[in-house]
Design an enzyme around this catalytic site. Structure first.
Site, PDB file in Angstrom:
ATOM      1  CE  LYS A  76       4.752  43.818   6.411  1.00  0.00           C
ATOM      2  NZ  LYS A  76       5.565  43.664   7.553  1.00  0.00           N
ATOM      3  CB  SER A 151       9.225  41.899   5.979  1.00  0.00           C
ATOM      4  OG  SER A 151       8.066  42.353   7.272  1.00  0.00           O
ATOM      5  CB  SER A 175       8.960  44.063   9.637  1.00  0.00           C
ATOM      6  OG  SER A 175      10.120  43.615   9.649  1.00  0.00           O
TER       7      SER A 175
HETATM    8  N1  GLN Z   1      14.308  40.521   9.756  1.00  0.00           N
HETATM    9  C1  GLN Z   1      13.693  40.169  10.747  1.00  0.00           C
HETATM   10  C2  GLN Z   1      13.331  38.802  10.333  1.00  0.00           C
HETATM   11  O1  GLN Z   1      13.051  38.348   9.102  1.00  0.00           O
HETATM   12  C3  GLN Z   1      11.954  40.999  10.495  1.00  0.00           C
HETATM   13  C4  GLN Z   1      10.943  40.540   9.933  1.00  0.00           C
HETATM   14  C5  GLN Z   1       9.330  41.727  10.865  1.00  0.00           C
HETATM   15  O2  GLN Z   1       9.670  42.496  11.657  1.00  0.00           O
HETATM   16  N2  GLN Z   1       8.706  41.141  10.344  1.00  0.00           N
HETATM   17  O3  GLN Z   1      12.163  37.812  11.013  1.00  0.00           O
END
Ligand code: GLN
Length: 469
Positions: A76, A151, A175
């Protein structure tokens, strides 16, 4: 190229002479080139991957190959790799090259994995659909009108679409697991501190963790054995020796709780609910004890998560000021305009929203009402959860209330987007491990993910258990 779903399949073919590492890497490079429209990869390390493939092939022939020889993996775009670009999918890190490698990258390379490229994600890992990337959204390979989840959307799609065997993502509130569920792959969030965060661009440091996305539990186990464990560079990495993952076999009857509120939740898609009920029936048939439990804090999950993570983010992202590295505004004239304009132009809307929210909840006058309150609720939820694990081995819930949604469906409504994390943030709040496994599909064939959560440091037992399903 033939589709491989585990490293052991690949190793078997290599040992039989039916496959070579260079031809494997070529196959993945072709898959990447022919699926550019998915926007999963921000950069492909093509020459390097080809060169390493030759080396790894020789090592296999000489009998000196590491545990991950033959594994082609993506990382990532918030995981640092020395002398490679890393941007957290943000304009603010434009042109930035990492000067050191994250611990996870070093450990992958030491075991002869081949890193094929860096994957698109929501900017600074903030999002649940990959629509917040400065480099455009990632498309779900099963239906390109739909999101990949986020994400770690690029990570999930890179595995889903056969651009690599596995991926590393990061999980702060879901994410890894939520995109894994939207793309029909396995996504594992380890216990907080079980994998080093050294070299992971911080979003919310007391929640962030790196973990694998794969097509099989066995590859997840293998990757955990390589990337997990203590690290002197990260004081929050646990000093507890890493438990064995690969040889662990689950046996006996387990006690599994499911939160009534997650399965009866308003807004849960009927096909997702049905899949959860099917899984409960199957678990019972296998002889496990499965019981409904009430989770009185479900409504507090999202407020607690977003209060604490935005607070931490507002502090972590202070370092991106157009001074030391990354993007600097062309209109910078002095100290103030350098910081103000570089940040205004460099950050996207969602990141700015979170920095402002975080600054607000930490501000004097509101600190006690929001930040301290949320910390207290985090403790209450943690105590409740730990108590529950005295009676149960695992907690089951759907990974997400819905399958992959269409682009734009939630993009205009931050609250609706935040609610996408309702079932996943729990594990990050109390710190335990959680895995999303593909389990069924909706009537349109879109994958559904089911999540099992375990007590902290039960990572190996959790994976061994889901392997039996
Ligand atoms: N969707 C969650 C957020 O926007 C989780 C993001 C993540 O785990 N990095 O914070």
């Amino acid at each position: 190229m033939k589709r491989y779903t585990s490293l052991s399949q690949i190793r078997k073919e290599i040992s039989e002479g039916a496959l070579t590492v260079p031809s494997l890497v070529n196959g993945y490079l072709e898959a990447i080139a022919s699926q550019k429209h998915l926007n999963a990869m921000l950069e492909v390390f093509e020459e390097e991957a080809i060169a390493r493939a030759k080396e790894v092939q020789e090592k296999i022939q000489n009998g000196t190959a590491g545990k991950l020889a033959g594994m082609v993996i993506s990382i990532k775009d918030n995981i640092c790799y020395k002398h490679h670009k890393v941007s957290a999918s943000s304009k603010i890190l434009e042109g930035f090259e990492s000067i050191y490698s994250s611990t996870v990258v070093e450990r992958l390379l030491a075991e002869d994995a081949i890193i094929i490229g860096r994957t698109n994600c929501d900017e600074f890992a903030m999002g649940a659909s990959n629509e917040n990337s400065a480099f455009g959204p990632v498309k779900n390979a099963l239906d390109t009108n739909r999101v990949s989840g986020g994400s770690s959307g690029g990570a999930a799609v890179s595995v889903q679409s056969g651009m690599c065997l596995a991926a590393l993502g990061s999980d702060t509130g879901g994410s890894i697991r939520q995109p894994a569920s939207f793309c029909g792959v396995v996504g594992f969030k380890p216990t907080y501190g079980r994998v080093s965060r050294w070299g992971l661009i911080a979003y919310a440091s007391s929640f962030d963790i790196i973990g694998p996305l794969t097509q099989s539990i066995e590859d997840t186990q293998l990757l955990m054995e390589v990337i997990g464990g203590p690290d002197e560079n990260d004081a929050t990495a646990s000093v507890k020796p890493l438990e064995p993952f690969v040889v662990n076999q689950s046996s006996g009857k387990k006690r599994i709780a499911y939160f009534k509120e997650t399965i009866e939740a308003e807004g849960i898609e009927p096909d997702v609910k049905q899949s959860a009920l099917n899984l409960i029936a199957k678990l019972k048939e296998m002889g496990h004890e499965v019981e409904p439990v009430s989770f009185p804090y479900l409504d507090l999950m999202i407020p607690v998560y977003y209060t604490l993570t935005t607070a931490e983010a507002s502090s972590n992202l202070g370092r991106f000021a157009g001074m030391h590295y990354g993007y600097r505004s062309k209109n910078a004239r002095d100290l103030e305009t350098t910081v103000r304009k570089s940040r205004s132009e460099g950050f996207g809307t969602e990141v700015k929203r979170r920095i402002m929210l975080g600054t607000f909840v930490l501000s004097s006058g509101y600190y006690d009402a929001y930040y301290s309150k949320a910390q207290k609720v985090r403790r209450v939820v943690t105590d409740f959860t730990k108590e529950l694990f005295n009676q149960y081995d695992f907690i089951l819930s759907p990974t997400s209330p819905n399958v992959a949604f269409e682009f734009g469906a939630k993009a205009e409504n931050p609250i609706a987007m935040y609610l996408a994390d309702i079932f996943t943030v729990h594990a990050n709040i109390f710190g335990g491990p959680a895995v999303s496994i593909p389990y069924g599909a909706d009537s349109a064939g879109l994958p559904i993910g089911m999540q099992f959560t375990a007590n902290t440091f039960e990572d190996s037992n959790l994976l061994a258990f889901v392997k039996t399903l």
